[in-house]
Enzyme design. Structure first.
Site, PDB file in Angstrom:
ATOM      1  N   ASP A  33       0.860  -1.193   0.000  1.00 20.55           N
ATOM      2  CA  ASP A  33       0.000   0.000   0.000  1.00 20.55           C
ATOM      3  C   ASP A  33       0.892   1.238   0.000  1.00 20.55           C
ATOM      4  O   ASP A  33       2.025   1.191   0.488  1.00 20.55           O
ATOM      5  CB  ASP A  33      -0.905   0.005   1.242  1.00 20.55           C
ATOM      6  CG  ASP A  33      -2.151   0.842   1.050  1.00 20.55           C
ATOM      7  OD1 ASP A  33      -3.255   0.275   0.949  1.00 20.55           O
ATOM      8  OD2 ASP A  33      -2.028   2.098   0.998  1.00 20.55           O
ATOM      9  N   ASN A  79      -5.196  -4.925  -7.036  1.00 20.87           N
ATOM     10  CA  ASN A  79      -6.442  -4.323  -6.571  1.00 20.87           C
ATOM     11  C   ASN A  79      -6.391  -2.807  -6.445  1.00 20.87           C
ATOM     12  O   ASN A  79      -7.424  -2.146  -6.350  1.00 20.87           O
ATOM     13  CB  ASN A  79      -6.770  -4.978  -5.202  1.00 20.87           C
ATOM     14  CG  ASN A  79      -7.837  -4.253  -4.438  1.00 20.87           C
ATOM     15  OD1 ASN A  79      -8.996  -4.285  -4.826  1.00 20.87           O
ATOM     16  ND2 ASN A  79      -7.465  -3.580  -3.358  1.00 20.87           N
ATOM     17  N   TYR A 145     -11.628   7.209 -14.723  1.00 22.59           N
ATOM     18  CA  TYR A 145     -11.827   5.983 -13.933  1.00 22.59           C
ATOM     19  C   TYR A 145     -12.467   4.900 -14.795  1.00 22.59           C
ATOM     20  O   TYR A 145     -12.009   3.750 -14.816  1.00 22.59           O
ATOM     21  CB  TYR A 145     -12.704   6.312 -12.713  1.00 22.59           C
ATOM     22  CG  TYR A 145     -12.898   5.151 -11.752  1.00 22.59           C
ATOM     23  CD1 TYR A 145     -11.836   4.714 -10.950  1.00 22.59           C
ATOM     24  CD2 TYR A 145     -14.120   4.507 -11.641  1.00 22.59           C
ATOM     25  CE1 TYR A 145     -12.008   3.654 -10.056  1.00 22.59           C
ATOM     26  CE2 TYR A 145     -14.305   3.448 -10.750  1.00 22.59           C
ATOM     27  CZ  TYR A 145     -13.236   3.026  -9.962  1.00 22.59           C
ATOM     28  OH  TYR A 145     -13.412   1.978  -9.087  1.00 22.59           O
ATOM     29  N   LYS A 149     -10.820   1.376 -15.904  1.00 26.64           N
ATOM     30  CA  LYS A 149     -11.412   0.101 -15.468  1.00 26.64           C
ATOM     31  C   LYS A 149     -11.834  -0.772 -16.658  1.00 26.64           C
ATOM     32  O   LYS A 149     -11.818  -2.001 -16.561  1.00 26.64           O
ATOM     33  CB  LYS A 149     -12.583   0.356 -14.515  1.00 26.64           C
ATOM     34  CG  LYS A 149     -12.156   0.936 -13.161  1.00 26.64           C
ATOM     35  CD  LYS A 149     -11.142   0.059 -12.436  1.00 26.64           C
ATOM     36  CE  LYS A 149     -10.976   0.422 -10.968  1.00 26.64           C
ATOM     37  NZ  LYS A 149      -9.889  -0.347 -10.324  1.00 26.64           N
ATOM     38  N   VAL A 178     -19.445  -0.181  -2.903  1.00 25.81           N
ATOM     39  CA  VAL A 178     -19.042  -0.885  -1.684  1.00 25.81           C
ATOM     40  C   VAL A 178     -19.150   0.075  -0.501  1.00 25.81           C
ATOM     41  O   VAL A 178     -18.625   1.192  -0.552  1.00 25.81           O
ATOM     42  CB  VAL A 178     -17.593  -1.401  -1.819  1.00 25.81           C
ATOM     43  CG1 VAL A 178     -17.119  -2.066  -0.539  1.00 25.81           C
ATOM     44  CG2 VAL A 178     -17.487  -2.378  -3.000  1.00 25.81           C
TER      45      VAL A 178
HETATM   46  P1  NAD Z   1      -9.947   2.476  -0.668  1.00 18.70           P
HETATM   47  O1  NAD Z   1      -9.816   3.907  -1.048  1.00 18.70           O
HETATM   48  O2  NAD Z   1     -10.769   2.098   0.513  1.00 18.70           O
HETATM   49  O3  NAD Z   1      -8.518   1.833  -0.442  1.00 18.70           O
HETATM   50  C1  NAD Z   1      -7.588   1.989  -1.414  1.00 18.70           C
HETATM   51  C2  NAD Z   1      -6.200   1.741  -0.839  1.00 18.70           C
HETATM   52  O4  NAD Z   1      -5.341   1.941  -1.939  1.00 18.70           O
HETATM   53  C3  NAD Z   1      -5.774   2.709   0.248  1.00 18.70           C
HETATM   54  O5  NAD Z   1      -5.235   2.003   1.356  1.00 18.70           O
HETATM   55  C4  NAD Z   1      -4.712   3.561  -0.436  1.00 18.70           C
HETATM   56  O6  NAD Z   1      -3.680   3.974   0.426  1.00 18.70           O
HETATM   57  C5  NAD Z   1      -4.199   2.600  -1.482  1.00 18.70           C
HETATM   58  N1  NAD Z   1      -3.583   3.272  -2.614  1.00 18.70           N
HETATM   59  C6  NAD Z   1      -4.039   4.363  -3.269  1.00 18.70           C
HETATM   60  N2  NAD Z   1      -3.196   4.701  -4.244  1.00 18.70           N
HETATM   61  C7  NAD Z   1      -2.171   3.819  -4.208  1.00 18.70           C
HETATM   62  C8  NAD Z   1      -0.984   3.644  -4.959  1.00 18.70           C
HETATM   63  N3  NAD Z   1      -0.657   4.480  -5.936  1.00 18.70           N
HETATM   64  N4  NAD Z   1      -0.162   2.611  -4.644  1.00 18.70           N
HETATM   65  C9  NAD Z   1      -0.445   1.766  -3.637  1.00 18.70           C
HETATM   66  N5  NAD Z   1      -1.580   1.875  -2.888  1.00 18.70           N
HETATM   67  C10 NAD Z   1      -2.417   2.888  -3.174  1.00 18.70           C
HETATM   68  O7  NAD Z   1     -10.457   1.770  -1.976  1.00 18.70           O
HETATM   69  P2  NAD Z   1     -11.307   0.440  -2.158  1.00 18.70           P
HETATM   70  O8  NAD Z   1     -12.724   0.804  -2.163  1.00 18.70           O
HETATM   71  O9  NAD Z   1     -10.836  -0.605  -1.244  1.00 18.70           O
HETATM   72  O10 NAD Z   1     -10.914   0.091  -3.662  1.00 18.70           O
HETATM   73  C11 NAD Z   1     -10.085  -1.007  -3.992  1.00 18.70           C
HETATM   74  C12 NAD Z   1     -10.259  -1.293  -5.468  1.00 18.70           C
HETATM   75  O11 NAD Z   1     -11.626  -1.585  -5.733  1.00 18.70           O
HETATM   76  C13 NAD Z   1      -9.886  -0.139  -6.380  1.00 18.70           C
HETATM   77  O12 NAD Z   1      -9.269  -0.624  -7.541  1.00 18.70           O
HETATM   78  C14 NAD Z   1     -11.225   0.470  -6.711  1.00 18.70           C
HETATM   79  O13 NAD Z   1     -11.198   1.170  -7.923  1.00 18.70           O
HETATM   80  C15 NAD Z   1     -12.089  -0.767  -6.792  1.00 18.70           C
HETATM   81  N6  NAD Z   1     -13.524  -0.523  -6.629  1.00 18.70           N
HETATM   82  C16 NAD Z   1     -14.012   0.033  -5.484  1.00 18.70           C
HETATM   83  C17 NAD Z   1     -15.375   0.228  -5.367  1.00 18.70           C
HETATM   84  C18 NAD Z   1     -16.000   0.840  -4.123  1.00 18.70           C
HETATM   85  O14 NAD Z   1     -17.206   1.086  -4.137  1.00 18.70           O
HETATM   86  N7  NAD Z   1     -15.252   1.077  -3.070  1.00 18.70           N
HETATM   87  C19 NAD Z   1     -16.221  -0.121  -6.414  1.00 18.70           C
HETATM   88  C20 NAD Z   1     -15.686  -0.682  -7.564  1.00 18.70           C
HETATM   89  C21 NAD Z   1     -14.323  -0.894  -7.659  1.00 18.70           C
END
Ligand code: NAD
Length: 251
Positions: A33, A79, A145, A149, A178
């Site tokens: 992370d 992820n 985005y 994706k 989520v």
């Molecule tokens: P989140 O924001 O809760 O957590 C993301 C994590 O990624 C954080 O800990 C952050 O520090 C880390 N991060 C950010 N940029 C980074 C980088 N350059 N290098 C390393 N780490 C980095 O996000 P989430 O909701 O857990 O999302 C995880 C994945 O799921 C992402 O790819 C997101 O696009 C996808 N997603 C999320 C949702 C949602 O509703 N939350 C929906 C569809 C897809």
């Protein structure tokens, strides 16, 4: 021997839930992370590395360490992703576009690039890419985005074709909305952009699915453990929505 699983963005949200789910199954987990504090709050039994997934030299260094420590990798959960700007196309700066596409798409590319040789050597492996319902539909105000994706799905389909002959599977998960901090931020920005209330957007995302509710990070993590298991041994090149069945992406 226990399964070796690396999860990017493992410090919080979906990535954290993935690490937890794999660890609960007895896997050795490596959380990566950018946020040192988030990693510091992860269980000490997980290996943890702070890096930016877009930094190739850091990723390369990590895989040198991983090879020394684990010798191989059974599952990569690529992820990491950031939401990027919430704005109409004419209001998006090139730098914002590039950063969003880079974290969501190039980050996945880099981790696959360094994990694949180890998996080829082992003659097995699983790559699980996190896309989004934004990789299945268009979402107004979310151009970089969505573009990134959709790109993740192209990467998944290509990897599945390249790697199937080596016993390596590649699949993509498309989470819907989520529950959690990240979507709270998205709702705030979108409410401003659309001049509506956050509650109406929250309700809209739920009612835009046939199941009528939001997803949890654990729902997504459970799909990842399935995709890394023998239960899915003939599943590859698939794009699996974990979204309560989106019927209207922009209600
Ligand atoms: P989140 O924001 O809760 O957590 C993301 C994590 O990624 C954080 O800990 C952050 O520090 C880390 N991060 C950010 N940029 C980074 C980088 N350059 N290098 C390393 N780490 C980095 O996000 P989430 O909701 O857990 O999302 C995880 C994945 O799921 C992402 O790819 C997101 O696009 C996808 N997603 C999320 C949702 C949602 O509703 N939350 C929906 C569809 C897809």
């Amino acid at each position: 021997m226990s399964k070796k699983v690396l999860v990017t963005a493992g410090g919080s949200g979906i990535g954290f839930a993935m690490c937890e789910a794999f660890a609960n199954e007895g896997a050795d987990v490596w959380a990566v992370d950018i946020d040192n504090d988030a990693l510091a709050n992860c269980p000490e039994t997980w290996r943890r590395t702070a890096l930016d997934v877009t930094d190739e030299s850091a990723v390369k260094k990590l895989f040198v360490e991983l090879t020394k420590t684990w010798g191989t990798i059974d599952c990569l959960c690529a992820n990491a992703g950031i939401a990027g700007p919430t704005a109409l196309i004419e209001d998006i700066d090139l730098a914002q576009w590039q950063r969003c596409v880079s974290v969501n798409l190039e980050g996945g590319f880099l981790f696959c690039k360094y994990a694949v040789p180890l998996m080829k050597q082992a003659g097995s492996g699983n790559i699980i890419l996190t896309s989004s319902t934004a990789g299945l539909f268009g979402y107004p105000n979310r151009a970089p985005y969505c573009a990134a994706k959709w790109g993740v799905i192209g990467l998944c389909k290509t990897l599945a074709m390249e790697l199937g002959p080596f016993g390596i599977r590649a699949n993509a998960i498309c989470p819907g909305s989520v529950e959690g901090e990240r979507m709270q931020g998205v709702l705030e920005r979108e409410a401003l952009a659309k001049n509506v209330t956050e509650q109406s957007l929250y309700d809209g995302y739920a009612s835009g699915t046939s199941m009528g509710k939001w997803v949890t990070a654990a729902d997504v993590a459970a799909t990842a453990t399935y995709l890394a298991s023998e239960h899915s041994r003939m599943v590859s090149g698939q794009v699996i929505a974990v979204d309560g069945h989106t019927v209207n992406p922009d209600p």
